[in-house]
Design a protein around this motif. Sequence first.
Motif, PDB file in Angstrom:
ATOM      1  N   MET A  92      48.633  40.602  49.947  1.00  0.00           N
ATOM      2  CA  MET A  92      48.119  40.908  48.615  1.00  0.00           C
ATOM      3  C   MET A  92      49.251  41.035  47.602  1.00  0.00           C
ATOM      4  O   MET A  92      49.174  40.494  46.492  1.00  0.00           O
ATOM      5  N   VAL A 145      40.599  30.917  43.351  1.00  0.00           N
ATOM      6  CA  VAL A 145      39.643  31.797  44.028  1.00  0.00           C
ATOM      7  C   VAL A 145      38.378  31.033  44.422  1.00  0.00           C
ATOM      8  O   VAL A 145      37.891  31.141  45.551  1.00  0.00           O
ATOM      9  N   PHE A 148      44.234  38.438  41.319  1.00  0.00           N
ATOM     10  CA  PHE A 148      43.639  38.993  40.102  1.00  0.00           C
ATOM     11  C   PHE A 148      44.063  40.422  39.840  1.00  0.00           C
ATOM     12  O   PHE A 148      44.720  40.688  38.840  1.00  0.00           O
ATOM     13  N   THR A 180      33.406  34.584  39.311  1.00  0.00           N
ATOM     14  CA  THR A 180      32.786  35.905  39.533  1.00  0.00           C
ATOM     15  C   THR A 180      31.745  35.821  40.639  1.00  0.00           C
ATOM     16  O   THR A 180      31.615  36.740  41.455  1.00  0.00           O
ATOM     17  N   CYS A 202      44.073  48.819  44.851  1.00  0.00           N
ATOM     18  CA  CYS A 202      44.135  47.527  45.554  1.00  0.00           C
ATOM     19  C   CYS A 202      44.718  47.714  46.948  1.00  0.00           C
ATOM     20  O   CYS A 202      44.205  47.151  47.920  1.00  0.00           O
ATOM     21  N   ILE A 258      36.460  39.980  37.170  1.00  0.00           N
ATOM     22  CA  ILE A 258      36.963  39.459  38.453  1.00  0.00           C
ATOM     23  C   ILE A 258      37.992  40.429  39.031  1.00  0.00           C
ATOM     24  O   ILE A 258      37.983  40.718  40.237  1.00  0.00           O
ATOM     25  N   VAL A 271      42.379  37.561  46.777  1.00  0.00           N
ATOM     26  CA  VAL A 271      41.725  37.765  45.472  1.00  0.00           C
ATOM     27  C   VAL A 271      42.263  39.006  44.776  1.00  0.00           C
ATOM     28  O   VAL A 271      42.554  38.986  43.585  1.00  0.00           O
ATOM     29  N   MET A 272      42.412  40.084  45.542  1.00  0.00           N
ATOM     30  CA  MET A 272      42.957  41.308  44.935  1.00  0.00           C
ATOM     31  C   MET A 272      44.360  41.055  44.411  1.00  0.00           C
ATOM     32  O   MET A 272      44.750  41.579  43.364  1.00  0.00           O
ATOM     33  N   ILE A 310      39.983  38.926  50.726  1.00  0.00           N
ATOM     34  CA  ILE A 310      40.107  40.106  49.869  1.00  0.00           C
ATOM     35  C   ILE A 310      41.546  40.269  49.412  1.00  0.00           C
ATOM     36  O   ILE A 310      41.828  40.537  48.244  1.00  0.00           O
ATOM     37  N   LEU A 338      36.328  45.040  46.206  1.00  0.00           N
ATOM     38  CA  LEU A 338      35.805  44.195  47.290  1.00  0.00           C
ATOM     39  C   LEU A 338      35.987  44.855  48.651  1.00  0.00           C
ATOM     40  O   LEU A 338      35.144  44.744  49.541  1.00  0.00           O
ATOM     41  N   SER A 356      37.424  42.410  42.417  1.00  0.00           N
ATOM     42  CA  SER A 356      38.365  42.176  43.518  1.00  0.00           C
ATOM     43  C   SER A 356      38.931  43.502  44.008  1.00  0.00           C
ATOM     44  O   SER A 356      39.124  43.699  45.204  1.00  0.00           O
ATOM     45  N   LEU A 369      33.142  36.030  44.083  1.00  0.00           N
ATOM     46  CA  LEU A 369      33.363  37.385  44.592  1.00  0.00           C
ATOM     47  C   LEU A 369      32.073  38.005  45.077  1.00  0.00           C
ATOM     48  O   LEU A 369      32.065  38.738  46.076  1.00  0.00           O
TER      49      LEU A 369
END
Lengths: 514, 180
Positions: free
Chosen positions: A418, A439, A215, A330, A401, A43, A211-212, A208, A50, A47, A333
């Motif tokens: 983020m 997520v 995770f 997963t 990221c 994940i 999630v970034m 994005i 992504l 991420s 994503l």
Amino acid sequence: MGDAIDNLGAGFAAFADPAYVILALVGVVLGTMVGVLPGIGPIGAMSVLLGMTTQLGPTGSLILFAGIYFGSTYGGSTTSILLNVPGEASSVVTALDGHEMTKRGRAGPALTIAALSSFLAGTIAIFGLMMSAPWLSGMAVKLGPPEYLALCVAGLLLLAALAGGSAAKAIVMICAGLAIGTVGIDPAGGDLRFTMGSPTLAEGFSFIALVMGAFGVAEALTMVGRRWRPKPVKAPRLRELLPSRQESRQAAPAAVRGSVIGFLLGLVPGPAAVLSTFASYVVERKISRNPDKFGKGAVQGVSGPEAANNAAAGAAFVPLLALGIPFAPTMALVLAALLLNGIVPGPTFVEDQPDLFWTVIAAMYIANLMLLVLNLPLVGLFTRLLSIPPQTLMPLVIGLCVVGVYAENNSMFDVVVMLVAGLLGFMLRRAGFSMAPFVLAVVLQPTLEVSLRQTLAFSDGNPGYVLGRPVTMVILGLVVLAVIVSARRALLAGKATRQRPGPVPDERTPTPGA
Amino acid sequence: MRGTGLVRGIAKPDVIAGGSLLVLGLLYGALALDEGLGTMADSGAGFFPFVVALVLVAASAVVLLQSRRRTPGGLTPPADDEKAGAEGDAEGDAEGEGDGEVRWWRIAGVLAAALLVPAVGDTVGMITTLAISLVLMAKVMGVSRWSSAVIFGFSFGAATWLVFVRWLAVPLPAGMLGLF
């Protein structure tokens, strides 16, 4: 069946484009690396990448993510077997017997059996996906808002009930994800809400970025804050990899059973990959003529669970592609990658995007083949990654990221979101709150809200509308059953803890976690 | 129990997180009411958020209750999202994974370095800022020599330019100075 084979052939033909072959290779290598390395899982890796998916296109993105997903399950089993350190949650069971085989000098055969079982399972799962996704798509056209509402609720609640840890905390994170997802445009009415008058928030928070942060950055901060010592690893040589004839005879049937268990469990919502490994292990031990060998290096204890988790990984694509609903974080994503490219999976996906569907099927097969060919000879190289200090790796992750999230919308606001999400994610994880439900909830929020409001509108306040739909009632019934079983298990565990006399707290001796 | 944040049998992180989320849930619910609930047949923009707020407040209350009922001396086990054993134990394990202490100054330093990018990236140039940011992160993380950190940071900057600007054609800001 003939049509399916022709279509699959067309899918393989797409790999005449070397760019797709390279993407599959990059995916499996990256996936194996994240599987081996502590801290970053599939994940996290997905991420981080992504932000690049819009440049790669839908086919390229799916090929890359499929490679990462399968690669991480291979990589996780490598550290389970060699070091007794499961690289992924789904590799925990493999460590039970895999590491025992290593201690007996059978590390090479254990790795080979794990790899071959995974390959067999991947093949079976892909075959299952080929057959079931078009069929399920045909059924899914008949599903309405109540069924989609039930599926979304099932996906979220089963993850909360079965994933381990506190279900209340998981529900809190689900609600947090749903709440974050409501910022921006109301999907049913089209009005702006919770934007505080800010035009930046009119589109909502970037998925994005969230999630970034939750995770990629959170995991990097976890490693940043810890002390690290290198682990010495002795990887087997190439000539030490072959299992004996007896080991092969024992492993093969277990791998087939594990594949079937994994595929079936992978179709249902929840932490399917982890559950399937436990289920396979329990089954193998129950039917074995020598159950006392389990935990001491039983070959079936490696081949069954490894096959199960790989088959579950393949099966997880079925509900995503056929229904458009991810049943695992997963897959959330993967869904995000598709949505960013303007592709909406669902009941008409197989019909509307046959090239994409069959190319992804072919990609999964090629990824499995690459993993089999690469992982065994290169096991020494991959395990050497463990000697890279995370203090070197984690700034790279954070840097990637930052660039990745900026690349989506050219927005520094997203970079700030983020980093804030990363810090909050890190702190929440330390307090025992998992980010996976968060997520999944963010991704499912639009579908869940629209389904709920449409169901209420169609029912006009009459519960008979929902009660009269058998599919909805079956799904909700299964959810209630799972929640009751999980609650009962938690109550019994709590009761056992309270009844057991605990040690007298001592300042010198830390007590184990509750 | 040094560094665990445990106070009289109550896990502090649980209380802080649960309490904060409960308050946020109440606030969110109030905002949802402002958006309008509508009716069951014609639900408004605030209906779904209000339902979510109710569940959030209830679940946060349960978390707070659970944290108060925890056995004296019990610790909050960190979430194990997908990596088995990713978070530190109270003691280092047999493989030498590390201790449970968190080096907050490192985390603050890394985040501050990362925040350079949104702060000055548009002015100085994204890639230059990113390279400097990584140099600083590497130093915070314990890379002993400045030369190594600089090589590390600027190599990353060069690789970012190759991959994102040249290969993927992503427009990264060059800044007022016209740097990368």
